[in-house]
Design an enzyme around this catalytic site. Structure first.
Site, PDB file in Angstrom:
ATOM      1  N   ASP A  85       0.840  -1.197   0.000  1.00  0.00           N
ATOM      2  CA  ASP A  85       0.000   0.000   0.000  1.00  0.00           C
ATOM      3  C   ASP A  85       0.876   1.249   0.000  1.00  0.00           C
ATOM      4  O   ASP A  85       1.898   1.302   0.690  1.00  0.00           O
ATOM      5  CB  ASP A  85      -0.901  -0.017   1.237  1.00  0.00           C
ATOM      6  N   LYS A 139       0.606  13.679 -15.997  1.00  0.00           N
ATOM      7  CA  LYS A 139      -0.506  14.623 -15.983  1.00  0.00           C
ATOM      8  C   LYS A 139      -1.788  13.878 -15.587  1.00  0.00           C
ATOM      9  O   LYS A 139      -1.819  12.648 -15.696  1.00  0.00           O
ATOM     10  CB  LYS A 139      -0.648  15.295 -17.352  1.00  0.00           C
ATOM     11  N   ASP A 226      -8.188  17.865 -20.699  1.00  0.00           N
ATOM     12  CA  ASP A 226      -7.520  16.673 -21.203  1.00  0.00           C
ATOM     13  C   ASP A 226      -6.462  16.987 -22.244  1.00  0.00           C
ATOM     14  O   ASP A 226      -5.381  16.391 -22.227  1.00  0.00           O
ATOM     15  CB  ASP A 226      -8.554  15.704 -21.783  1.00  0.00           C
ATOM     16  N   HIS A 231      -1.498  19.519 -23.895  1.00  0.00           N
ATOM     17  CA  HIS A 231      -0.918  19.138 -25.185  1.00  0.00           C
ATOM     18  C   HIS A 231      -0.897  20.300 -26.174  1.00  0.00           C
ATOM     19  O   HIS A 231       0.133  20.595 -26.797  1.00  0.00           O
ATOM     20  CB  HIS A 231      -1.716  17.996 -25.824  1.00  0.00           C
ATOM     21  N   LYS A 317     -13.664  14.699 -29.454  1.00  0.00           N
ATOM     22  CA  LYS A 317     -13.807  13.268 -29.722  1.00  0.00           C
ATOM     23  C   LYS A 317     -15.035  13.033 -30.593  1.00  0.00           C
ATOM     24  O   LYS A 317     -15.943  13.865 -30.663  1.00  0.00           O
ATOM     25  CB  LYS A 317     -13.911  12.494 -28.411  1.00  0.00           C
TER      26      LYS A 317
END
Length: 471
Positions: A85, A139, A226, A231, A317
């Site tokens: 853990d 990230k 995202d 990016h 997307k």
């Protein structure tokens, strides 16, 4: 071994999805290329032993790139495993025992950000983070400016900034990595590269697929967090930065930060968000989700090179194609012809292949004086010896080369730009899969329209400019 090179690699999350899809293939490639010959210690809590991790690694390589028998044998010999853990001090005592006399271990946190604090604290208290140690962080670097600052405080409580490597694997892609070389070694390009000749710049990152089983992750993230904030800002800073004093990592990163600091924070009128039909039916997605799967934004840069040149980004997307490219549209010169053709443009395709193209005007076949736009196209397809993104960034991190990694001030400057619209609750519009986003996206459109990437064999010919707004 150079004193700047790490003498061990510890990666947390060894049994996870990222390790399975990306890390093991990158490690095998590094061994094959001769850039990895140090102990590799996997850490996870799965109730496994070393043999099970080695089996997982073999399966990963079979499915993601193939097995090189010699490299796999060497990597298997380097591999170690600690099961435990992340909140248990005994886990880190076991890591310390395996590290032995290593003074420059690199600790790679391929785990969810909510676990970073726990692992960093244990690394510091267990003696696993001597002065020569590094930490490599995946990230996202926070969810907004406040959480990014909190994460940086955690990291810098144990490691100084020069030992923190924040991975954005997109910077490891060959075409992104080579942007600066192209810019600063070709005067013909740099001479055009300012407000004097450029009318607007547009950047498209389109993905024809949806969330691919990652609904639970994506529904906590969205397109802005995202890909745009990280990016695509990285791509833009490579393209828009001033020439650095030298190509050392700090000089390059200084110029990237200057560009971000010259960009005004986004206003709600600068953003249109969309969500493809069917997204809310994805596993892990809330039935009333307000997370965007598409976003288009308009940026303004307040410096002497780019003042007055609008920058447009769209990413999403379930769009018409999968492609990432930058198009810089040049200003039209005064014309003596009644019907002048389209303006010239420069096009940089980042994926799925690398392309650099110039849109030029020639006389039309019937010689009517209207002319037509054709492309002068140079194309590069990655070859067998090209490094994949994770191989490049991990190799650089182990060597202590920081150019491809985000610095603390860069991360916070990027969040400063998008923070206001993340909290503003801007409208969310629906769009059909396979389209170019919601119709409302036309509210933010470059003059002359978006250039929709062409992904077909036709693109390798001399093609007319394909202009078109989102539909």
């Amino acid at each position: 071994m150079s004193k700047s090179n790490s003498d061990a690699l510890v990666f947390f999350g060894a049994t996870g999805d990222l390790a399975y899809k990306k890390i093991f293939p990158a490690l095998q490639a590094m061994v094959k290329r001769g850039t990895l010959d140090i102990p590799v210690v996997g850490v996870a809590k799965s109730g496994w032993g070393l043999e099970q991790l080695q089996a997982r690694m073999r399966e990963s390589l079979e499915r993601h790139g193939g097995i090189d028998a010699g490299a796999l044998a060497k990597l298997s010999a380097l591999l170690r495993y600690v099961d435990g853990d992340y909140g248990d001090a005994s886990t880190f005592k076991a890591v310390k025992r395996i590290l032995g006399e290593a003074q420059r271990p690199a600790h790679y946190l391929a785990i969810p950000p909510l676990l970073f604090g726990k692992v960093i604290e244990q690394l510091g208290s267990s003696g696993c983070a001597p002065d020569g140690a590094r930490v490599i962080v995946e990230k996202p670097f926070g969810r907004d400016l406040e959480t990014a600052r909190s994460l940086n405080r955690i990291l810098l409580g144990t490691f100084d900034e020069k030992r923190v490597f924040r991975i954005d694997h997109y910077l490891g892609k060959r075409p992104v990595h080579n942007q600066l070389f192209f810019r600063f070694t070709n005067p013909i390009h740099e001479a055009l590269w300012s407000w004097q000749y450029i009318e607007s710049i547009q950047l498209t990152m389109a993905e024809a697929f949806g969330v691919e089983g990652r609904g639970a992750f994506y529904d906590q993230t969205g397109a802005i967090r995202d890909v745009i904030q990280n990016h695509l800002f990285q791509v833009l800073t490579n393209l828009l930065m001033e020439p650095p004093a030298s190509m050392d990592s700090e000089s390059v990163r200084d110029e990237k930060v200057k560009i971000l600091k010259s960009i005004a924070p986004l206003r709600p009128s600068d953003v249109v968000r969309g969500q493809f039909r069917g997204y809310r039916s994805e596993r892990g997605v809330a039935p009333n989700s307000q997370v965007e799967t598409f976003a288009t934004v308009r940026l303004a840069i307040d410096n002497s090179r780019w003042q007055g040149v609008p920058i447009f980004i769209r990413a999403g997307k379930a769009l018409a194609v999968t492609s990432t490219e930058v198009v810089a549209r040049l200003k039209r010169p005064p014309s003596i012809f009644r019907n002048p053709p389209e303006s010239n443009y420069l096009r940089f395709r980042i994926g799925p292949e690398t392309e650099i193209a110039f849109g030029l005007n020639v006389m039309d076949e019937k010689e009517t004086g209207t002319g037509e736009t054709v492309e002068l196209l140079a194309s590069h397809h990655p070859g067998a010896n090209d490094r994949e993104a994770y191989e490049r960034v991990l190799s650089d991190a182990l060597a202590g080369e920081r150019t491809l990694f985000a610095r603390e001030d860069y991360v916070e400057a990027a969040w400063r730009i998008v923070d206001p619209v993340l909290k503003a609750g801007t409208p969310l519009y629906s769009y059909e899969p396979g389209s170019w986003g919601p119709r409302e996206a036309t509210q933010i459109t470059p003059a002359g329209g978006w250039r929709n990437p062409i992904v077909s064999p036709v693109q390798r010919q001399w093609n007319p400019l394909a202009t078109g707004t989102a539909s």
